[in-house]
Every structure is written in structure tokens, then in C-alpha cells.
Design a protein around this motif. Structure first.
Motif, PDB file in Angstrom:
ATOM      1  N   ILE A 144       0.831  -1.211   0.000  1.00  0.00           N
ATOM      2  CA  ILE A 144       0.000   0.000   0.000  1.00  0.00           C
ATOM      3  C   ILE A 144       0.861   1.256   0.000  1.00  0.00           C
ATOM      4  O   ILE A 144       1.700   1.449   0.887  1.00  0.00           O
ATOM      5  N   LEU A 145       0.658   2.099  -0.998  1.00  0.00           N
ATOM      6  CA  LEU A 145       1.356   3.391  -1.077  1.00  0.00           C
ATOM      7  C   LEU A 145       0.308   4.496  -0.956  1.00  0.00           C
ATOM      8  O   LEU A 145      -0.585   4.603  -1.800  1.00  0.00           O
ATOM      9  N   VAL A 146       0.439   5.298   0.091  1.00  0.00           N
ATOM     10  CA  VAL A 146      -0.511   6.402   0.299  1.00  0.00           C
ATOM     11  C   VAL A 146       0.121   7.669  -0.258  1.00  0.00           C
ATOM     12  O   VAL A 146       1.216   8.061   0.147  1.00  0.00           O
ATOM     13  N   THR A 147      -0.559   8.299  -1.201  1.00  0.00           N
ATOM     14  CA  THR A 147      -0.071   9.566  -1.738  1.00  0.00           C
ATOM     15  C   THR A 147      -1.002  10.670  -1.223  1.00  0.00           C
ATOM     16  O   THR A 147      -1.920  10.414  -0.443  1.00  0.00           O
ATOM     17  N   GLU A 148      -0.779  11.871  -1.687  1.00  0.00           N
ATOM     18  CA  GLU A 148      -1.592  12.993  -1.195  1.00  0.00           C
ATOM     19  C   GLU A 148      -3.056  12.848  -1.617  1.00  0.00           C
ATOM     20  O   GLU A 148      -3.949  13.360  -0.961  1.00  0.00           O
ATOM     21  N   THR A 149      -3.288  12.141  -2.722  1.00  0.00           N
ATOM     22  CA  THR A 149      -4.633  12.122  -3.297  1.00  0.00           C
ATOM     23  C   THR A 149      -5.308  10.750  -3.334  1.00  0.00           C
ATOM     24  O   THR A 149      -6.507  10.676  -3.602  1.00  0.00           O
ATOM     25  N   GLU A 150      -4.542   9.683  -3.126  1.00  0.00           N
ATOM     26  CA  GLU A 150      -5.145   8.358  -3.279  1.00  0.00           C
ATOM     27  C   GLU A 150      -4.332   7.306  -2.539  1.00  0.00           C
ATOM     28  O   GLU A 150      -3.198   7.549  -2.110  1.00  0.00           O
ATOM     29  N   VAL A 151      -4.963   6.134  -2.419  1.00  0.00           N
ATOM     30  CA  VAL A 151      -4.308   4.986  -1.793  1.00  0.00           C
ATOM     31  C   VAL A 151      -4.120   3.937  -2.885  1.00  0.00           C
ATOM     32  O   VAL A 151      -5.097   3.383  -3.404  1.00  0.00           O
ATOM     33  N   LEU A 152      -2.864   3.708  -3.269  1.00  0.00           N
ATOM     34  CA  LEU A 152      -2.557   2.722  -4.310  1.00  0.00           C
ATOM     35  C   LEU A 152      -2.293   1.384  -3.649  1.00  0.00           C
ATOM     36  O   LEU A 152      -1.488   1.308  -2.709  1.00  0.00           O
ATOM     37  N   VAL A 153      -2.968   0.341  -4.121  1.00  0.00           N
ATOM     38  CA  VAL A 153      -2.747  -0.983  -3.538  1.00  0.00           C
ATOM     39  C   VAL A 153      -2.367  -1.954  -4.642  1.00  0.00           C
ATOM     40  O   VAL A 153      -3.114  -2.134  -5.612  1.00  0.00           O
ATOM     41  N   GLY A 154      -1.206  -2.574  -4.506  1.00  0.00           N
ATOM     42  CA  GLY A 154      -0.726  -3.516  -5.510  1.00  0.00           C
ATOM     43  C   GLY A 154      -1.134  -4.938  -5.169  1.00  0.00           C
ATOM     44  O   GLY A 154      -0.796  -5.436  -4.093  1.00  0.00           O
ATOM     45  N   ARG A 155      -1.874  -5.576  -6.089  1.00  0.00           N
ATOM     46  CA  ARG A 155      -2.126  -7.011  -5.899  1.00  0.00           C
ATOM     47  C   ARG A 155      -0.793  -7.728  -6.015  1.00  0.00           C
ATOM     48  O   ARG A 155       0.041  -7.375  -6.849  1.00  0.00           O
ATOM     49  N   SER A 156      -0.599  -8.746  -5.183  1.00  0.00           N
ATOM     50  CA  SER A 156       0.689  -9.448  -5.149  1.00  0.00           C
ATOM     51  C   SER A 156       0.430 -10.872  -4.656  1.00  0.00           C
ATOM     52  O   SER A 156      -0.724 -11.258  -4.443  1.00  0.00           O
TER      53      SER A 156
END
Ligand code: CIR
Length: 263
Positions: free
Chosen positions: A122-134
Motif C-alpha cells: 500500500i502506497l498512500v499519496t496525497e490524493t489516493e491509496v494505491l494498492v498492488g495485488r501481489s
């Protein structure tokens, strides 16, 4: 700013059982004393920015428990306790929950029996939460996280961790509100469209797991070309030894939960 300025961090000291930690490829047994020394430097770097660092004691029953990042997602409004996809790590999340409850008003859990998700994806940026399936984070885990954090005003974008890469953030880091440090192989997937991307130097892919923590960019030692690029871009870089955690596929983000709980 909220995506890289933090008032608090939680870390956990490495345990003697770290020698049994998970690894994709065995490149040697981690040396506990050296890992402890690196860990102490890491905690000191976090504290040097003025943050409160809660250092939890070693947990012998969980060899990978030094990698606290995988146990939770910490947002300003509340914390979400993960359900790690590695069976040996499931119990680590429950160990973390009371420590989060002590600092946060709201702590919720990923609880679906089919939901698996680890914080390293999970990478939290200023505008969204990116979640990489792995291999550790599945569609049900991403869907449940999406439901849990929607009431707090956060939106999730599902992306993909490259095959053979442990976690999404093994290959990328947030550097500031608009800039991401990434391997070329991950950036080529197009998942960072709209962001400014700085590539790690060729042959230095292992330093993509770096963290921006307040005024510091904390990166693993031994990647001079990427360090030079970051310094030229104006970042204040601090190197920390990572030789022992690297034997267990761990890096700078894995070693802490970083957050600013709303009062
Ligand atoms: C594992 O395989 O789960 C640990 N040996 C390494 C976890 C690294 N965590 C992270 O990238 N967030």
C-alpha cells in the motif's frame, strides 16, 4: 503534506528468531547483532525529525515481526489492521492492534476469511491509496480495504506488483506530494501516470524501498547513483545499513508504521 509528514512511528525490535524469517531466495543467515545496530540507527533517524517513535519489544514467536509495516495501514482518521497473506505472519497483526488503539480513536480490521492484504503493498499519496495485488494481497483484500476506508474519505486504486517482486513498495516510494521513486520495471506499467517519477539507477533496484519521513529521505546504504540523483533533486538523504533485512526481502518502509493520528 499529510502523506509524508508524520508525528508518530511504531517500530518493533528484531528478535533472535529473525534467522527463520521468510525470504524468496536464501542469500545467508541474517546477523542479529548487526540488524539490531542498523535498527537502532533507523529509529534514531526517525526520532531526529522530531517524531515520537514507539519502540515495541521483540516478539520471538514471529520471526518477521520487525517488519511492522505489513500489519496495518495508518491514516489520519484511523488505522486498519491487515490480514497478511503469509500464514506465519497472520498473528502479527493481532499483536499490533492494541498499540494502535492506544494512539487512535478508530481502529478497524480486515476480517474476511478470504481477504488478504499486507501494508507493504500500500502506497498512500496525497490524493489516493494505491494498492498492488501481489502474492500476499488479493482482490478480496483490496475490496475490503476499499470499503473500510471509504467512510474516512479515502479512495483506493488497485494496481499490480510486478511478478517475482514481494510487495508493491519493494519497487517504489513516495518522495513528496507529487513525486515517486520507482524502478523502471514498475513505472513502465503506467501506474504512476500523473505523478513525477524519479527512476532508481540501473542496477540499484534494491533501493527503491526508501521512505520520505518529514524532512528526511531515508534510504538503504550502498546505492550511490540513486543517492546522487536524489540529492541533486534537493532531497535531504540519510543512509541506513540494510544488509541484514535485505536477506529477508525487507527495506526501509517495512520497518515502521508512520502516521499522524487525528486527536
Ligand atoms: C516477508 O517475507 O514477509 C518478510 N521477510 C519481509 C517483509 C518486508 N515487508 C515489506 O516490504 N513491507
Amino acid at each position: 503534506m499529510r502523506s509524508f509528514t508524520f508525528s508518530h512511528a511504531i517500530t518493533r525490535r528484531p528478535s533472535a528468531s529473525i534467522v527463520a524469517g521468510l525470504r524468496a531466495v536464501d542469500t545467508g543467515t541474517p546477523d542479529l547483532a548487526l540488524m539490531q545496530a542498523h535498527h537502532a540507527e533507523y529509529v534514531a533517524a526517525l526520532r531526529s525529525t522530531g517524531a515520537v517513535v514507539v519502540e515495541l519489544p521483540a516478539l520471538e514467536a514471529f520471526p518477521d515481526s520487525v517488519f511492522v509495516e505489513d500489519t496495518a495501514l495508518c491514516l489520519p482518521e484511523g488505522a486498519v489492521v491487515m490480514r497478511p497473506g503469509a500464514p506465519s505472519r497472520l498473528g502479527e497483526a493481532a499483536e499490533m492492534a492494541p498499540h494502535l488503539a492506544a494512539l487512535y480513536g478508530q481502529v478497524v480490521q480486515i476480517e474476511g476469511a478470504d481477504s488478504f492484504i499486507e501494508g507493504g503493498d500500500i502506497l498512500v499519496t496525497e490524493t489516493e491509496v494505491l494498492v498492488g495485488r501481489s502474492a500476499r494481497t488479493n482482490a478480496a483484500g483490496v475490496a475490503e480495504l476499499t470499503r473500510r476506508i471509504a467512510p474516512w474519505g479515502h479512495s483506493v486504486r488497485e494496481v499490480f506488483t510486478p511478478p517475482g517482486v514481494l510487495h508493491f513498495k519493494t519497487d517504489c516510494s513516495l518522495l513528496d506530494g507529487e513525486t515517486i521513486l520507482s524502478t523502471k520495471r514498475l513505472a513502465e506499467s503506467g501506474c504512476f501516470a500523473g505523478y513525477k517519477v524519479i527512476h532508481v539507477a540501473d542496477g540499484e533496484e534494491a533501493c527503491a524501498n526508501t521512505i520520505r519521513f518529514n524532512d528526511l529521505v531515508i534510504m538503504p546504504a550502498g546505492f550511490p547513483n540513486t543517492r546522487a540523483t536524489l540529492e541533486q533533486a534537493g532531497y535531504n538523504v540519510r543512509e541506513i545499513g540494510n544488509s541484514e533485512c535485505a536477506k529477508l526481502d525487507g527495506g526501509m518502509s517495512c520497518l515502521s508504521l508512520r502516521f499522524t493520528p487525528k486527536p
